[in-house]
Design an enzyme around this catalytic site. Structure first.
Site, short mmCIF file in Angstrom:
data_model
loop_
_atom_site.label_atom_id
_atom_site.label_comp_id
_atom_site.label_asym_id
_atom_site.label_seq_id
_atom_site.Cartn_x
_atom_site.Cartn_y
_atom_site.Cartn_z
N ARG A 1 -7.40 15.64 -40.99
CA ARG A 1 -8.44 15.60 -40.33
C ARG A 1 -8.85 17.05 -39.81
O ARG A 1 -8.26 17.44 -38.98
CB ARG A 1 -8.32 14.58 -38.96
CG ARG A 1 -9.45 14.63 -38.38
CD ARG A 1 -9.77 13.14 -37.53
NE ARG A 1 -8.96 13.27 -36.18
CZ ARG A 1 -9.10 12.40 -35.16
NH1 ARG A 1 -10.28 11.85 -35.07
NH2 ARG A 1 -8.41 12.53 -34.26
N ASP B 1 -5.53 11.35 -26.57
CA ASP B 1 -6.00 12.51 -27.05
C ASP B 1 -7.21 12.99 -26.30
O ASP B 1 -7.53 12.37 -25.39
CB ASP B 1 -5.98 12.57 -28.55
CG ASP B 1 -6.88 11.58 -29.05
OD1 ASP B 1 -7.89 11.04 -28.08
OD2 ASP B 1 -7.02 10.99 -30.19
#
Length: 531
Positions: free
Chosen positions: A147, A437
């Site tokens: 990603r 996150d």
């Protein structure tokens, strides 16, 4: 190419030819990227003025054309019951390669602090992992996906014509240059997870970027395949158009549930009728979120794409006790719901939860006698039209729960804890049994901003105000100090969070502002005299 500090991490990853390719690719994609980012601002301005998101009239033919399907997936992306997403670190890679996941998503965006040293290490880990990926000849080894950072993010340590390069361009070139050929030669390929898309034009930008990158780096045309995280409310209205724009590359759409809620707040948070209760108060079964996930599944099935369920952030570390058993039960229920909706698999953020996530999907496939490969092979079967209900996609009126002081304190504590850790280099932090996150901070601070903007009255009686915010901040600062937080990092975290909450207009991405602080801290460290 120039860098603001020497040596740049990219000069340790790329040879002269690859550096030249990066420079050319940045120049070739910069103007369109600037236009796309401006289009985001223009749309946000129109929505603030009263416009609602809706289907695009100009792309009706794409939606109504039943003939097109996306390209078949590569062999090592046809079975994706469990995708483990972690930061691209050596420790995470070691775990990911041994827990039985079908895919390892090596994250360079929300889970990795983008300092030069960490990015250098991340690409080295990705390259080492690519060497273990030998397609069908390596059963049990997860397929590697990366990603990259979103197109809204800059890379301050790589300057092209004196301007910071796109972080997306830097990540793509480093990945393809270091690992692309090896993956192709080993019967796999360079596979990407594209984050934060807001329009089909942005999907087209990625396709142009990858096409040109393959040409410049000498890779087979079309070898770079992508999956797309559906993390924005804007993208939900353009799913078929997005798939069409990358139809020769796309392999999956993935639900990014809490990023999607953040996007809703970022888009409609200025409207009082879109005020959200505590996020812990509502579930994926509410109309607002179920409409979104069902739209992903229906669109994927219509166009021959795999639908991947969103991550659940629960942690499952430690000995198997009652709390771990409860976590397993919650994860199983969540994934059983996704399996019943028609998702082909799902993300998890914790290695220990891989078998828990897998079980409901295997049970479903065994019960109905088909798997993802069977569904994808049925490519010529007629598919019903996907009907998008714009009202349901933005209907938060039926969300259960209320805004509470407990929810406010939780948002403050998790945000300050994470931001302080992030500035110290921790890309993921476990808080109250959840793996958090940067998306945690984005959602929390946006909810705090909304409550502030509308002077929200909490269930306990008080009204949101700067006075209440500052009083609670004092408590949380004292708590973090007792826990040993570094004073200068805590001060930066408090300023970033408070400024974003009291701002008249909420910043679109706090991650951009936090990155500026991170760069300034790195520069200050580099400029300090040696001990």
């Amino acid at each position: 190419m120039k860098t603001p500090s020497s040596p740049s991490f990219v000069t340790r990853l790329l040879d002269d030819d690859h550096l030249a390719a990066l420079e050319e690719l940045e120049r070739a994609t910069r103007e369109e990227r600037t236009t796309l980012l401006q289009a985001r601002k223009d749309l946000a301005r129109r929505v603030r003025a009263g416009e609602d998101l809706d289907l695009l009239p100009d792309t009706r033919e794409v939606r109504e054309d039943v003939s097109w399907r996306v390209a078949p997936p590569p062999a090592d992306l046809t079975y994706r019951l469990v995708e483990l997403a972690t930061p691209a670190t050596a420790e995470a890679a070691k775990s990911a390669l041994s827990v039985g996941a079908d895919v390892w998503v090596a994250d360079l965006e929300d889970m990795l602090v983008p300092t030069p040293a960490r990015l250098l290490a991340a690409h080295q880990v990705i390259e080492e992992t690519a060497a273990t990926r030998t397609g069908d000849a390596a059963p049990g080894v997860p397929t590697l996906m990366v990603r990259p950072r979103g197109l809204h993010l800059p890379e301050a340590h790589v300057l092209v014509d004196g301007i910071p390069a796109s972080a997306s361009v830097v990540d793509v070139v480093c990945f393809l240059a270091r690992s692309g050929r090896r993956l192709v030669d080993n019967d796999s390929g360079p596979y990407l997870y594209l984050p934060k898309l807001e329009s089909w034009q942005e999907a087209r930008w990625w396709d142009h970027l990858l096409t040109r990158a393959e040409e410049l780096l000498g890779l087979p045309a079309g070898c770079t395949r992508v999956s797309i995280l559906v993390e924005t409310v804007q993208a939900a209205y353009q799913l078929e158009e997005i798939l069409h724009a990358v139809r020769d590359r796309v392999t999956g759409l993935t639900a990014g549930r809490w990023d999607y809620v953040f996007s809703h707040l970022r888009t409609y948070g200025h409207r009082p009728e879109h005020a959200l209760p505590d996020v812990d108060a509502f579930t994926m079964n509410t109309r607002f979120l179920r409409t979104y996930t069902e739209l992903i599944v229906r669109t994927c099935h219509r166009r021959g794409v795999q639908a991947i369920g969103g991550p659940i952030s629960l942690s499952a570390s430690g000995p198997f006790d009652e709390s771990v058993a409860m976590t397993h039960a919650r994860v199983h229920r969540d994934k059983a719901r996704e399996a019943s909706q028609g998702f082909d698999g799902a993300w998890t953020l914790h290695p220990a939860l891989v078998p828990v996530v897998r079980a409901p999907f295997e049970a479903r496939d065994e019960r109905v006698g088909t798997g993802a490969e069977d569904r994808l092979q049925d490519r010529d079967a007629p598919r019903p039209e996907v009907v998008v209900d714009p009202l349901a996609l933005r209907d938060v009126s039926s969300l259960p729960g209320t805004a509470t002081l407990t929810g406010m304190r939780t948002a403050l504590r998790s945000s300050l804890t994470y931001l302080t850790g992030w500035l110290a280099g921790e890309g993921t932090v476990t808080i109250a049994g959840h793996i958090e996150d940067f998306g945690t901070v984005e959602l929390s601070r946006m909810q705090l901003w909304q409550w502030m903007a509308h002077s929200e009255r909490f269930a306990e009686g008080p009204t949101m105000s700067t006075r209440l915010l500052d009083r609670m901040l004092e408590d949380e600062i004292a708590l973090l100090r007792r826990r040993g937080a570094r004073e200068e990092l805590l001060a930066h975290a408090v300023r970033l969070l408070r400024d974003s909450v009291v701002a008249e207009e909420a910043p679109p991405f706090l991650s951009v502002l936090a990155y500026e602080v991170l760069v300034s801290l790195d520069d200050a460290t580099e400029g300090a005299p040696a001990a």
